[in-house]
Motif scaffolding. Structure first.
Motif, PDB file in Angstrom:
ATOM      1  N   GLU A  18     -52.442 -47.399  41.872  1.00 48.10           N
ATOM      2  CA  GLU A  18     -51.519 -46.841  41.307  1.00 48.10           C
ATOM      3  C   GLU A  18     -51.735 -45.733  40.156  1.00 48.10           C
ATOM      4  O   GLU A  18     -51.209 -44.751  40.124  1.00 48.10           O
ATOM      5  CB  GLU A  18     -50.452 -47.797  40.795  1.00 48.10           C
ATOM      6  CG  GLU A  18     -49.759 -48.923  41.607  1.00 48.10           C
ATOM      7  CD  GLU A  18     -49.108 -49.686  41.313  1.00 48.10           C
ATOM      8  OE1 GLU A  18     -49.020 -49.959  39.950  1.00 48.10           O
ATOM      9  OE2 GLU A  18     -48.147 -50.428  41.873  1.00 48.10           O
ATOM     10  N   ARG A  19     -52.729 -46.055  39.319  1.00 42.49           N
ATOM     11  CA  ARG A  19     -53.188 -45.085  38.535  1.00 42.49           C
ATOM     12  C   ARG A  19     -54.145 -43.924  39.147  1.00 42.49           C
ATOM     13  O   ARG A  19     -53.744 -42.790  38.844  1.00 42.49           O
ATOM     14  CB  ARG A  19     -54.100 -45.896  37.378  1.00 42.49           C
ATOM     15  CG  ARG A  19     -53.513 -46.612  36.651  1.00 42.49           C
ATOM     16  CD  ARG A  19     -52.245 -45.976  35.709  1.00 42.49           C
ATOM     17  NE  ARG A  19     -53.204 -45.179  34.673  1.00 42.49           N
ATOM     18  CZ  ARG A  19     -53.669 -43.619  34.563  1.00 42.49           C
ATOM     19  NH1 ARG A  19     -52.592 -42.915  35.327  1.00 42.49           N
ATOM     20  NH2 ARG A  19     -54.187 -43.133  33.607  1.00 42.49           N
ATOM     21  N   GLU A  27     -51.476 -41.255  40.364  1.00 42.23           N
ATOM     22  CA  GLU A  27     -51.002 -40.505  39.382  1.00 42.23           C
ATOM     23  C   GLU A  27     -51.901 -39.423  38.999  1.00 42.23           C
ATOM     24  O   GLU A  27     -51.538 -38.411  38.721  1.00 42.23           O
ATOM     25  CB  GLU A  27     -50.564 -41.465  38.004  1.00 42.23           C
ATOM     26  CG  GLU A  27     -49.363 -42.343  38.207  1.00 42.23           C
ATOM     27  CD  GLU A  27     -49.141 -43.273  37.111  1.00 42.23           C
ATOM     28  OE1 GLU A  27     -50.028 -43.284  36.212  1.00 42.23           O
ATOM     29  OE2 GLU A  27     -48.168 -44.259  36.908  1.00 42.23           O
ATOM     30  N   GLU A  28     -52.962 -39.969  38.866  1.00 43.63           N
ATOM     31  CA  GLU A  28     -54.298 -39.089  38.300  1.00 43.63           C
ATOM     32  C   GLU A  28     -54.393 -37.852  39.651  1.00 43.63           C
ATOM     33  O   GLU A  28     -54.517 -36.774  39.346  1.00 43.63           O
ATOM     34  CB  GLU A  28     -55.404 -39.516  38.122  1.00 43.63           C
ATOM     35  CG  GLU A  28     -55.476 -40.447  36.802  1.00 43.63           C
ATOM     36  CD  GLU A  28     -55.336 -39.802  35.557  1.00 43.63           C
ATOM     37  OE1 GLU A  28     -55.654 -38.802  35.721  1.00 43.63           O
ATOM     38  OE2 GLU A  28     -55.112 -40.383  34.750  1.00 43.63           O
ATOM     39  N   TYR A  29     -54.556 -38.359  40.908  1.00 48.46           N
ATOM     40  CA  TYR A  29     -54.671 -37.459  41.994  1.00 48.46           C
ATOM     41  C   TYR A  29     -53.614 -36.343  42.131  1.00 48.46           C
ATOM     42  O   TYR A  29     -53.576 -35.255  42.467  1.00 48.46           O
ATOM     43  CB  TYR A  29     -54.698 -38.271  43.411  1.00 48.46           C
ATOM     44  CG  TYR A  29     -55.093 -37.440  44.345  1.00 48.46           C
ATOM     45  CD1 TYR A  29     -56.340 -37.038  44.701  1.00 48.46           C
ATOM     46  CD2 TYR A  29     -54.134 -37.202  45.327  1.00 48.46           C
ATOM     47  CE1 TYR A  29     -56.483 -36.289  45.767  1.00 48.46           C
ATOM     48  CE2 TYR A  29     -54.340 -36.231  46.447  1.00 48.46           C
ATOM     49  CZ  TYR A  29     -55.483 -36.182  46.471  1.00 48.46           C
ATOM     50  OH  TYR A  29     -55.812 -35.274  47.973  1.00 48.46           O
ATOM     51  N   LEU A  30     -52.217 -36.837  41.949  1.00 45.97           N
ATOM     52  CA  LEU A  30     -51.236 -35.900  42.083  1.00 45.97           C
ATOM     53  C   LEU A  30     -50.950 -34.812  40.995  1.00 45.97           C
ATOM     54  O   LEU A  30     -50.440 -33.851  41.132  1.00 45.97           O
ATOM     55  CB  LEU A  30     -49.791 -36.578  42.269  1.00 45.97           C
ATOM     56  CG  LEU A  30     -49.683 -37.435  43.378  1.00 45.97           C
ATOM     57  CD1 LEU A  30     -48.506 -38.380  43.340  1.00 45.97           C
ATOM     58  CD2 LEU A  30     -49.923 -36.514  44.801  1.00 45.97           C
ATOM     59  N   GLU A  31     -51.687 -35.140  40.049  1.00 44.51           N
ATOM     60  CA  GLU A  31     -51.697 -34.020  38.727  1.00 44.51           C
ATOM     61  C   GLU A  31     -52.201 -32.597  39.361  1.00 44.51           C
ATOM     62  O   GLU A  31     -53.524 -32.675  39.547  1.00 44.51           O
ATOM     63  CB  GLU A  31     -52.451 -34.515  37.588  1.00 44.51           C
ATOM     64  CG  GLU A  31     -52.439 -33.471  36.529  1.00 44.51           C
ATOM     65  CD  GLU A  31     -53.294 -34.081  35.293  1.00 44.51           C
ATOM     66  OE1 GLU A  31     -53.646 -33.328  34.494  1.00 44.51           O
ATOM     67  OE2 GLU A  31     -53.460 -35.459  35.120  1.00 44.51           O
ATOM     68  N   VAL A  51     -58.761 -51.130  34.024  1.00 39.90           N
ATOM     69  CA  VAL A  51     -58.633 -50.002  34.672  1.00 39.90           C
ATOM     70  C   VAL A  51     -58.415 -48.900  33.779  1.00 39.90           C
ATOM     71  O   VAL A  51     -58.856 -47.810  34.054  1.00 39.90           O
ATOM     72  CB  VAL A  51     -57.417 -49.994  35.813  1.00 39.90           C
ATOM     73  CG1 VAL A  51     -56.961 -48.871  36.309  1.00 39.90           C
ATOM     74  CG2 VAL A  51     -57.671 -51.125  36.760  1.00 39.90           C
ATOM     75  N   GLU A  52     -57.499 -49.026  32.716  1.00 38.39           N
ATOM     76  CA  GLU A  52     -57.350 -47.730  31.781  1.00 38.39           C
ATOM     77  C   GLU A  52     -58.750 -47.521  31.052  1.00 38.39           C
ATOM     78  O   GLU A  52     -58.994 -46.410  30.984  1.00 38.39           O
ATOM     79  CB  GLU A  52     -56.185 -48.016  30.843  1.00 38.39           C
ATOM     80  CG  GLU A  52     -54.969 -48.311  31.346  1.00 38.39           C
ATOM     81  CD  GLU A  52     -54.413 -46.922  31.940  1.00 38.39           C
ATOM     82  OE1 GLU A  52     -54.930 -45.919  31.655  1.00 38.39           O
ATOM     83  OE2 GLU A  52     -53.213 -47.294  32.716  1.00 38.39           O
ATOM     84  N   ALA A  53     -59.533 -48.571  30.919  1.00 41.94           N
ATOM     85  CA  ALA A  53     -60.408 -48.088  30.049  1.00 41.94           C
ATOM     86  C   ALA A  53     -61.600 -47.403  31.190  1.00 41.94           C
ATOM     87  O   ALA A  53     -62.535 -46.470  30.665  1.00 41.94           O
ATOM     88  CB  ALA A  53     -61.386 -49.411  29.658  1.00 41.94           C
TER      89      ALA A  53
END
Length: 348
Positions: free
Chosen positions: A22-23, A26-30, A302-304
């Protein structure tokens, strides 16, 4: 019977894989919208996500050791996480950074982590022959390591898959072939491209056990995989295991899925293996706070990993010339040898 402790471990990897993708989405579509530009944004190239397929990965890989070999297809993240691939270095690779598993040169479809014997490829069914080779190597070394090849149901008509089944059966290899059946071979429904509804029946033609788990239930997969991996580790030959999973996203990021009905998409979203695992954990006394603690820990990891990856350096342009086959080893001359044409019966 699967212990509550093991169920927690399965659940932890499942929610890690789901949140990770999911993250990544989000990063990919930026930077790639409103007009989709595959080259824009922080993650270059294509991205294939496996949300909805987590049960197959954790159910199998939680029987494996670091010296067991796993090959995965172009939708690899859930398998990599379940096998224990370094999350930070995998993320750096996906972001094309120099500290990635492949120094930022392979991207998400070509992950390779020798520390846990994991590799993947964008070529359909390509992982089957290397898995069979790893199994053959373990057998020749008289080791009890096993190999597992993951592939999609759209790959079971490929020659590499069928030839690997034959080779594994003839040589009685300690290998398990795991078919993740998400009903779609890219944009084609399975029934239009494959002559069997149950892919595990392919095993009958190669005199090996074939097993199908007809729901994306991590506990059911864990039980079936335990038998298959145990059979391989005990040197009783290969197994073909097919698991019904459900693709919650398109074949690739940016896929409009015009070939897919809304009913099919809604049905896939309703069959969530993570919800199923949460229900099982609740039945065994794990409350909502306990589940939330697992999810919070997964999200923090994941965030780290993403934050670390985004801080890593980009490869230099000249790095493109490193780690390629055409580079001679240090000290080897590049002078081309001279050849003289010999005369044979007067002809040059």
């Amino acid at each position: 019977m699967v212990s509550v402790g093991k169920m927690r471990e399965l659940y932890a990897d499942m929610v890690t894989a789901r949140y990770y993708e999911e993250r990544l989405q989000e990063e990919y579509l930026e930077g790639k919208q409103p007009a989709f530009d595959i080259s824009a944004g922080p993650i270059p190239g294509e991205l294939h996500l496996a949300a909805g397929q987590e049960a197959a990965a954790v159910g199998v890989c939680h029987h494996l050791r670091s010296d067991d070999t796993v090959t995965a297809p172009h939708r690899p993240h859930h398998v990599a996480i379940a096998k224990g691939v370094d999350l930070k270095r995998m993320t750096a690779e996906i972001f094309g950074r120099k500290t990635g598993l492949g120094k930022g040169k392979g991207g998400h479809m070509h992950l390779f982590d020798p520390d846990v014997n994991f590799a993947c490829s964008g070529i359909i069914a390509e992982g089957c022959p290397p898995a069979a080779g790893a199994a053959l190597a373990a057998k020749k070394r008289n080791e009890d390591a096993v190999a597992v090849a993951f592939l999609g149901e759209g790959a079971i008509d490929q020659g590499a898959f069928l030839e690997s089944l034959n080779f594994a059966s003839v040589r009685d290899l300690p290998v398990v072939f795991v078919v993740e059946d998400n009903d779609w071979a890219i944009s084609m429904p399975k029934e239009r491209v494959t002559d069997v509804e149950d892919g595990s029946k392919r095993a009958a033609g190669f005199d090996m056990p074939g097993v199908r788990v007809d729901r994306d239930d991590a506990l059911a997969v864990y039980e079936a995989a335990g038998e298959a991996v145990g059979r391989a580790r005990d040197r009783n030959g290969p197994t073909l295991l097919e698991v019904q999973v459900h693709r919650r996203m398109g074949h690739f990021m940016g896929d409009p899925q015009t070939y897919r009905s809304e009913d099919d998409e809604e049905a896939a979203l309703a069959r969530d293996s993570i919800d199923r695992m949460e229900s099982a954990l609740r039945d065994h006394g794990v409350d909502d706070d306990g589940l939330a603690a697992v999810r919070d820990d997964a999200e923090a990891r994941v965030e780290a990993a993403i934050a670390w990856a985004k801080e890593q350096p980009q490869p230099e342009p000249e790095d493109a010339y490193e780690d390629v086959f055409v580079n001679p080893p240090s000290g080897v001359t590049t002078d081309e040898p001279e050849f003289e044409l010999a005369e044979v019966n007067g002809d040059e």
